[in-house]
Design a protein around this motif. Structure first.
Motif, PDB file in Angstrom:
ATOM      1  N   ARG A  49     -11.998   2.959  -3.734  1.00  0.00           N
ATOM      2  CA  ARG A  49     -12.470   3.255  -2.381  1.00  0.00           C
ATOM      3  C   ARG A  49     -11.441   2.813  -1.348  1.00  0.00           C
ATOM      4  N   ARG A  50     -10.885   1.633  -1.528  1.00  0.00           N
ATOM      5  CA  ARG A  50      -9.871   1.121  -0.610  1.00  0.00           C
ATOM      6  C   ARG A  50      -8.636   2.026  -0.614  1.00  0.00           C
ATOM      7  N   ARG A  51      -8.263   2.484  -1.783  1.00  0.00           N
ATOM      8  CA  ARG A  51      -7.094   3.363  -1.916  1.00  0.00           C
ATOM      9  C   ARG A  51      -7.333   4.694  -1.204  1.00  0.00           C
ATOM     10  N   ILE A  52      -8.495   5.293  -1.429  1.00  0.00           N
ATOM     11  CA  ILE A  52      -8.821   6.584  -0.804  1.00  0.00           C
ATOM     12  C   ILE A  52      -8.931   6.439   0.706  1.00  0.00           C
ATOM     13  N   GLU A  53      -9.533   5.336   1.142  1.00  0.00           N
ATOM     14  CA  GLU A  53      -9.685   5.070   2.574  1.00  0.00           C
ATOM     15  C   GLU A  53      -8.323   4.944   3.248  1.00  0.00           C
ATOM     16  N   HIS A  54      -7.373   4.326   2.562  1.00  0.00           N
ATOM     17  CA  HIS A  54      -6.031   4.166   3.129  1.00  0.00           C
ATOM     18  C   HIS A  54      -5.337   5.521   3.252  1.00  0.00           C
ATOM     19  N   ALA A  88      -6.742   8.422   3.515  1.00  0.00           N
ATOM     20  CA  ALA A  88      -7.417   9.233   4.537  1.00  0.00           C
ATOM     21  C   ALA A  88      -7.056   8.777   5.950  1.00  0.00           C
ATOM     22  N   GLU A 108     -14.592  -0.126  -6.035  1.00  0.00           N
ATOM     23  CA  GLU A 108     -14.202  -0.700  -4.749  1.00  0.00           C
ATOM     24  C   GLU A 108     -12.695  -0.577  -4.541  1.00  0.00           C
ATOM     25  N   LYS A 150       0.808  -1.216   0.000  1.00  0.00           N
ATOM     26  CA  LYS A 150       0.000   0.000   0.000  1.00  0.00           C
ATOM     27  C   LYS A 150       0.850   1.279   0.000  1.00  0.00           C
TER      28      LYS A 150
END
Length: 236
Positions: free
Chosen positions: A229-234, A236, A226, A27
């Motif tokens: 979303r996982r990338r943005i969530e990480h 943030a 999806e 990541k």
């Protein structure tokens, strides 16, 4: 060496990777949000790019290299780098199971700073393959992976550098293509190396896509959303 935080050194020149180390590398370094590298996933595997980074950091950089991947590594497996003859090196476990093989030739450098820059540039490029490169290729051929059980196998990576006297190597995508044979697809992703704006080398990465089916834009859109979303969530 920047790789120290992503690898655990063991006795007898062995090493291993924890789930957290592998996930952090995927990541934070490779920008790779494949669920296979999540800490809590059942079907966990160490990123192939982390294995490549390890052997390059240990064995040095050569102008001509070819890396073959032959197995998925789980967390906590004691690994070592062994001589396979003919100047080739392999990463294997205590049962001599081979996971990676590297062939190389030419003048060698062990410049840790240069190797770290090249590794970071390569794995960042590699991590962008999905969705930016793979999705357009699949759409062009009207096929897609099984999103419920995606199987993308990292097969080989080869590099040719005109020189290893580099300052700040960067990587750009070049020609890529997908060949489909029934439910199997063979992907070749080309790239070039630049240093100070000048092209100084080239390479290619090959992967196998298994269990292909007919392309469905709505399903692909959901998968990409999806992933993003996982990338943005990480971040943030």
């Amino acid at each position: 060496m920047f790789l120290d935080q992503y690898c655990t050194e063991l006795d007898n020149n062995q090493f291993s990777f924890t789930r957290q180390q592998s996930s952090d590398f995927a990541k934070n370094v490779a920008n790779d949000f494949n669920p296979l590298h999540d800490v809590d996933t059942k079907k966990f595997c160490v990123p192939g790019d982390l294995l490549f980074a390890k052997i390059l950091s240990s064995e040095g950089l050569y102008p001509d290299m070819r890396v073959s991947f032959s197995g998925m590594v789980s967390d906590g497996v004691a690994l070592s780098i062994a001589d396979a003859g003919n100047g080739e090196k392999i990463i294997c476990d205590q049962n001599d199971k081979e996971y990676l093989r590297i062939e190389h030739s030419g003048e060698q450098t062990n410049d840790a700073d240069l190797i770290a820059k090249l590794v970071r540039a390569y794995v960042a490029f590699s991590g962008e393959n999905f969705p930016h490169v793979l999705v357009p290729l699949m759409k062009e051929k009207n096929v897609m992976i099984n999103v419920a059980r995606p199987l993308v196998i990292y097969e080989t990576m080869s590099v040719h550098l005109d020189t290893i006297d580099l300052k700040d190597p960067q990587i750009e995508a070049s020609q890529s293509h997908l060949e489909v044979n029934g439910k199997r697809g063979n992907v070749t992703l080309g790239f070039i190396f630049r240093d100070a704006g000048k092209v100084v080398g080239e390479g290619k990465k090959t992967m196998v896509l298994a269990n292909l089916r007919e392309y469905d834009q709505s399903v692909i859109d959901s998968m990409v959303n999806e992933y993003n979303r996982r990338r943005i969530e990480h971040v943030a």
